[in-house]
Every structure is written in C-alpha cells, then in structure tokens.
Design a protein around this motif. Structure first.
Motif, PDB file in Angstrom:
ATOM      1  N   ILE A  25       0.860  -1.179   0.000  1.00  0.00           N
ATOM      2  CA  ILE A  25       0.000   0.000   0.000  1.00  0.00           C
ATOM      3  C   ILE A  25       0.896   1.228   0.000  1.00  0.00           C
ATOM      4  O   ILE A  25       1.803   1.356   0.826  1.00  0.00           O
TER       5      ILE A  25
ATOM      6  N   GLN B 140      -2.992   3.661  -2.866  1.00  0.00           N
ATOM      7  CA  GLN B 140      -2.921   2.759  -4.014  1.00  0.00           C
ATOM      8  C   GLN B 140      -2.336   1.412  -3.601  1.00  0.00           C
ATOM      9  O   GLN B 140      -1.379   1.344  -2.830  1.00  0.00           O
ATOM     10  N   ILE B 141      -2.933   0.347  -4.124  1.00  0.00           N
ATOM     11  CA  ILE B 141      -2.442  -1.018  -3.897  1.00  0.00           C
ATOM     12  C   ILE B 141      -1.596  -1.416  -5.097  1.00  0.00           C
ATOM     13  O   ILE B 141      -2.037  -1.270  -6.241  1.00  0.00           O
ATOM     14  N   THR B 142      -0.390  -1.896  -4.834  1.00  0.00           N
ATOM     15  CA  THR B 142       0.502  -2.330  -5.908  1.00  0.00           C
ATOM     16  C   THR B 142       1.077  -3.705  -5.574  1.00  0.00           C
ATOM     17  O   THR B 142       0.985  -4.176  -4.440  1.00  0.00           O
TER      18      THR B 142
ATOM     19  N   LEU C 164      -8.951  -7.276  -4.243  1.00  0.00           N
ATOM     20  CA  LEU C 164      -7.988  -6.191  -4.019  1.00  0.00           C
ATOM     21  C   LEU C 164      -8.179  -5.072  -5.036  1.00  0.00           C
ATOM     22  O   LEU C 164      -8.107  -3.890  -4.692  1.00  0.00           O
ATOM     23  N   LYS C 165      -8.430  -5.439  -6.287  1.00  0.00           N
ATOM     24  CA  LYS C 165      -8.657  -4.413  -7.313  1.00  0.00           C
ATOM     25  C   LYS C 165      -9.881  -3.572  -6.978  1.00  0.00           C
ATOM     26  O   LYS C 165      -9.880  -2.357  -7.162  1.00  0.00           O
TER      27      LYS C 165
ATOM     28  N   ASN D 227      -9.219  -1.005  -4.277  1.00  0.00           N
ATOM     29  CA  ASN D 227      -8.229  -0.007  -4.659  1.00  0.00           C
ATOM     30  C   ASN D 227      -8.911   1.256  -5.168  1.00  0.00           C
ATOM     31  O   ASN D 227      -9.782   1.155  -6.008  1.00  0.00           O
ATOM     32  N   PRO D 228      -8.556   2.437  -4.675  1.00  0.00           N
ATOM     33  CA  PRO D 228      -7.552   2.701  -3.649  1.00  0.00           C
ATOM     34  C   PRO D 228      -8.156   2.619  -2.254  1.00  0.00           C
ATOM     35  O   PRO D 228      -9.351   2.821  -2.067  1.00  0.00           O
TER      36      PRO D 228
END
Length: 68
Positions: free
Chosen positions: A7, A12-14, A37-38, A41-42
C-alpha cells in the motif's frame, strides 16, 4: 491462500500476488482474491504522522466451499 501486496501513502495497492496457497490450482479462487484487491483499490490514504514510503501487507484469505 495468502496474498501479498504493498500500500502506497495515497492508498494505491501495488504488487498484488498470491504467495502461498493450497488452492492455487483453483484459478477461480486466485482470481477472486486478486479481484477483491482491485475493487478495494484505492484504500484510504495514510493518516498524518505515518511517515512510511509504503506498507507491505500479507493477507490470509480462507475460502469455505459448500454445496448448494
């Protein structure tokens, strides 16, 4: 199943990926975990005072499959 991701301060999750799983052979479950998770996001941005460049996360996900 365990999902690992990062995070960023803006929420944003990457780098989302499945790292361990007994259910990795079940593509539908892997995809559902990554889709969750998508959709999340965010996430909310970091609170003031949390001065980190990122937060690595490890999230265990447990599925319970039942017959209808």
């Amino acid at each position: 199943m365990v999902v690992k991701f990062v995070i960023l301060p803006n929420g944003q999750i990457t780098e989302a990926r499945i790292v361990t799983s007994q259910s990795t052979r079940h593509t539908i479950l892997r995809n559902a975990a990554l889709r969750a998770l998508k959709r999340a996001n965010p996430l909310p941005p970091f609170p003031k005072g949390l001065n980190k460049p990122s937060l690595p996360m490890i999230l265990p996900i447990v599925y319970e499959l039942r017959e209808r």
